[in-house]
Design a protein around this motif. Structure first.
Motif, short mmCIF file in Angstrom:
data_model
loop_
_atom_site.label_atom_id
_atom_site.label_comp_id
_atom_site.label_asym_id
_atom_site.label_seq_id
_atom_site.Cartn_x
_atom_site.Cartn_y
_atom_site.Cartn_z
N VAL A 195 0.85 -1.19 0.00
CA VAL A 195 0.00 0.00 0.00
C VAL A 195 0.88 1.24 0.00
N ASN A 196 0.60 2.14 -0.93
CA ASN A 196 1.30 3.42 -0.99
C ASN A 196 1.01 4.21 0.27
N ASN A 197 2.02 4.87 0.82
CA ASN A 197 1.87 5.56 2.10
C ASN A 197 0.73 6.57 2.12
N ALA A 198 0.45 7.25 1.03
CA ALA A 198 -0.62 8.26 1.00
C ALA A 198 -1.99 7.64 1.20
N ASN A 199 -2.14 6.38 0.83
CA ASN A 199 -3.45 5.74 0.98
C ASN A 199 -3.85 5.54 2.43
N TYR A 200 -2.87 5.48 3.32
CA TYR A 200 -3.22 5.35 4.75
C TYR A 200 -3.97 6.58 5.23
N LEU A 201 -3.66 7.74 4.67
CA LEU A 201 -4.41 8.96 5.02
C LEU A 201 -5.86 8.81 4.59
N HIS A 202 -6.09 8.18 3.46
CA HIS A 202 -7.46 7.92 2.99
C HIS A 202 -8.17 6.98 3.95
N TYR A 203 -7.49 5.91 4.36
CA TYR A 203 -8.10 4.95 5.29
C TYR A 203 -8.49 5.64 6.60
N LEU A 204 -7.62 6.51 7.09
CA LEU A 204 -7.92 7.24 8.32
C LEU A 204 -9.14 8.14 8.13
N GLU A 205 -9.21 8.80 6.98
CA GLU A 205 -10.35 9.69 6.71
C GLU A 205 -11.64 8.90 6.53
N ILE A 206 -11.57 7.79 5.82
CA ILE A 206 -12.75 6.93 5.65
C ILE A 206 -13.29 6.53 7.03
N THR A 207 -12.38 6.18 7.92
CA THR A 207 -12.79 5.78 9.27
C THR A 207 -13.45 6.93 10.01
N ARG A 208 -12.89 8.14 9.92
CA ARG A 208 -13.50 9.29 10.60
C ARG A 208 -14.88 9.60 10.03
N HIS A 209 -15.04 9.53 8.71
CA HIS A 209 -16.34 9.80 8.10
C HIS A 209 -17.37 8.75 8.52
N ASP A 210 -16.95 7.48 8.51
CA ASP A 210 -17.85 6.41 8.91
C ASP A 210 -18.23 6.55 10.38
N PHE A 211 -17.24 6.93 11.20
CA PHE A 211 -17.50 7.16 12.63
C PHE A 211 -18.54 8.26 12.83
N CYS A 212 -18.44 9.34 12.07
CA CYS A 212 -19.42 10.43 12.19
C CYS A 212 -20.84 9.92 11.93
N GLU A 213 -21.00 9.12 10.90
CA GLU A 213 -22.32 8.56 10.60
C GLU A 213 -22.77 7.63 11.73
N HIS A 214 -21.86 6.84 12.25
CA HIS A 214 -22.17 5.95 13.37
C HIS A 214 -22.61 6.76 14.59
N ALA A 215 -22.00 7.92 14.79
CA ALA A 215 -22.32 8.79 15.93
C ALA A 215 -23.60 9.58 15.71
N GLY A 216 -24.18 9.48 14.50
CA GLY A 216 -25.47 10.12 14.25
C GLY A 216 -25.43 11.38 13.44
N THR A 217 -24.30 11.67 12.79
CA THR A 217 -24.23 12.86 11.94
C THR A 217 -23.39 12.52 10.70
N SER A 218 -23.39 13.40 9.73
CA SER A 218 -22.56 13.23 8.54
C SER A 218 -21.94 14.58 8.19
N PHE A 219 -20.94 14.54 7.35
CA PHE A 219 -20.31 15.79 6.95
C PHE A 219 -21.30 16.69 6.21
N ARG A 220 -22.17 16.10 5.41
CA ARG A 220 -23.18 16.89 4.71
C ARG A 220 -24.10 17.60 5.70
N GLU A 221 -24.58 16.86 6.71
CA GLU A 221 -25.45 17.47 7.72
C GLU A 221 -24.73 18.58 8.48
N MET A 222 -23.45 18.35 8.80
CA MET A 222 -22.68 19.38 9.50
C MET A 222 -22.55 20.62 8.63
N GLN A 223 -22.24 20.44 7.35
CA GLN A 223 -22.09 21.58 6.45
C GLN A 223 -23.40 22.35 6.29
N GLU A 224 -24.51 21.62 6.27
CA GLU A 224 -25.81 22.30 6.17
C GLU A 224 -26.08 23.17 7.38
#
Length: 130
Positions: free
Chosen positions: A20-49
């Motif tokens: 795995v290219n080192n830059a992809n780990y940043l993507h994995y970390l971000e995917i996890t944070r986004h998924d966590f937000c949805e699990h916690a009951g919000t999404s980035f779209r809802e936050m931006q709104e």
């Protein structure tokens, strides 16, 4: 409280050596944070709104071992608050052999309607995890 997500390495994420290219780990970390937000009951779209924009201020990442094509990882996340900053402690492990692959500290700050804030709205959204 810790959050966990399973992710599989895809073919376009590896380099010519098959790791795995080192830059992809940043993507994995971000995917996890986004998924966590949805699990916690919000999404980035809802936050931006609502005029709330959590933005990355700093990432400290330590690469400990490598993943290869087809392997599955366990991406774990916990968080804490330090004043106006939200610190995500993120670790990636190889699901097959348990090897610790990445350790990262991701610092997030909040903009509300374009202005830096103390992040009270975000703190409320994540109250069960702080």
């Amino acid at each position: 409280m810790e959050y966990e997500l399973q992710i599989k390495v895809r073919d376009y994420e590896v380099d010519s050596q098959g790791i795995v290219n080192n830059a992809n780990y940043l993507h994995y970390l971000e995917i996890t944070r986004h998924d966590f937000c949805e699990h916690a009951g919000t999404s980035f779209r809802e936050m931006q709104e609502k005029g709330l924009d959590p933005v990355v201020r700093k990432i400290e990442i330590e690469y400990l071992s490598s993943l290869t094509l087809g392997e599955t990882m366990i991406s774990r996340l916990s968080m804490r608050r330090e004043g106006a900053r939200f610190i995500f402690v993120q670790d990636i492990y190889n699901a097959g052999n348990g090897a610790h692959v990445v350790h990262a500290l991701v610092t997030i700050v909040c903009l509300e309607n374009g202005r830096l804030s103390r992040g009270e709205i975000l703190a409320e959204a994540f109250r069960d995890y702080l």
